[in-house]
Design an enzyme around this catalytic site. Sequence first.
Site, short mmCIF file in Angstrom:
data_model
loop_
_atom_site.label_atom_id
_atom_site.label_comp_id
_atom_site.label_asym_id
_atom_site.label_seq_id
_atom_site.Cartn_x
_atom_site.Cartn_y
_atom_site.Cartn_z
N VAL A 43 1.47 3.93 1.69
CA VAL A 43 1.73 4.76 3.17
C VAL A 43 3.14 3.03 3.59
O VAL A 43 3.23 3.28 4.47
CB VAL A 43 1.02 5.32 4.45
CG1 VAL A 43 -0.14 6.03 3.75
CG2 VAL A 43 0.39 3.44 4.23
N LYS A 44 3.72 1.76 2.86
CA LYS A 44 3.58 1.38 3.49
C LYS A 44 5.54 1.03 3.21
O LYS A 44 6.08 2.41 2.63
CB LYS A 44 3.54 -0.45 3.35
CG LYS A 44 1.67 -0.65 3.41
CD LYS A 44 1.80 -0.90 5.28
CE LYS A 44 0.87 -1.24 5.60
NZ LYS A 44 -0.47 -1.13 5.16
N ILE A 45 6.21 0.73 3.19
CA ILE A 45 7.99 0.90 2.77
C ILE A 45 8.03 1.41 1.78
O ILE A 45 8.82 1.51 1.07
CB ILE A 45 9.23 -0.43 3.64
CG1 ILE A 45 8.26 -0.88 5.12
CG2 ILE A 45 10.20 -0.12 3.68
CD1 ILE A 45 8.55 0.18 5.86
N HIS A 77 0.74 -1.32 -0.02
CA HIS A 77 -0.16 -0.36 0.02
C HIS A 77 1.33 0.97 -0.04
O HIS A 77 2.13 1.28 0.34
CB HIS A 77 -0.63 -0.13 1.34
CG HIS A 77 -1.91 1.04 1.27
ND1 HIS A 77 -0.88 2.28 1.71
CD2 HIS A 77 -3.32 1.03 0.80
CE1 HIS A 77 -2.59 3.00 1.17
NE2 HIS A 77 -3.66 2.68 1.22
#
Length: 384
Positions: free
Chosen positions: A187-189, A185
Amino acid sequence: MIPYGRQDITDDDVAAVEAVLRSDFLTQGPAVPRFEAAVARATGAAHGVAANSATSALHIACLALGLGAGDLMWTTPITFVATANVGALCGAEVDFVDIDPESFNMDPAALEAKLDAAAAAGRLPKLVIPVHMCGRSADMARIGAACRRHGVRVIEDASHAIGGRHAGAPVGAGVWSDITVFSFHPVKIVTTAEGGVAVTQDEGLAAAMERLRSHGVTRDPALMQGASEGPWYYQQLELGLNYRMTEMQAALGLSQMERLGAYVARRNDLADRYDAALVDLPVDLPGRGGQTLSAFHLYVIRVDPTRRRAIFEALRAAGIGVNVHYIPVHLQPFWRARGFAPGDFPVAEAYYARAISIPLYAGLSEADQDRVVAAIASAVTEAA
């Protein structure tokens, strides 16, 4: 507004996606297998299976392990609702194990006690899904050992944790579990816009997940019932879904994976700065496990529960895009209707009452981070 999380898109990422758009394949082409291989290499897994979301990847992981009606599945109450939902989607009965107050992850002692009681009652779960909250691995050595003693399968929900390590192994290496699932997603790493990958050391589980993400269909004559009727022929072997990842998503993820190490290092550097800057304020900081390298998807502070709302609203008013991760799953109306109630998992509920996620992402500048720190100092002082 400084958001709590944000994607980092470079010119190379844009070029990678554009190249796919100008190619012959927008889906089911060469980019997805290359992305799967990149994730498998980075995590030490033998196989990677991409899906259109981490929720989809969790769902097919559960199905591949045979979770179904009449089975029990346990997870943690501090996670996004998707972790529990996949069990219900399989027809299983879902229950929870309380968290450790320092790591925010599934408490291995609580799990051991619950497994022993379930074994005595003849009601063991088929599957346990620990969650690596904020990017810090759960104590998988202890969780995995407890589950193995009772013949319980394990899926790691590592949606927050690609690039992290635990007890000398990359998250996803499959040392203590059957399958590990990562989220991509924004906002993930690392991001693929939406997407997930399930990694495993088990060739059979990987093959099952590949079929399940694509309608349960195979073109492999060795798996068919009877002889193939020709090169066009396929058979549906089981009830599957269309959870396939597109080539554009995979191309973006493949480009981003080249920066995975740099992203995790930057997030840890920013976490170190927060630790130093916030240490004298009346807030509790995240624990830093000695054997664990967190991927630091989130940085969660904990404040006085009687002042949490005032502090949260003051930070939002100051342009700091704080959030709360997560409302305990068992307190959601859907799960309350299934018998759960306040007080069932007191450590998780106490954590929720105090938690605020503050901005942390690879592109966060030190100047903006200093703004966040100043705003927190002001908010907690005013609230007190």
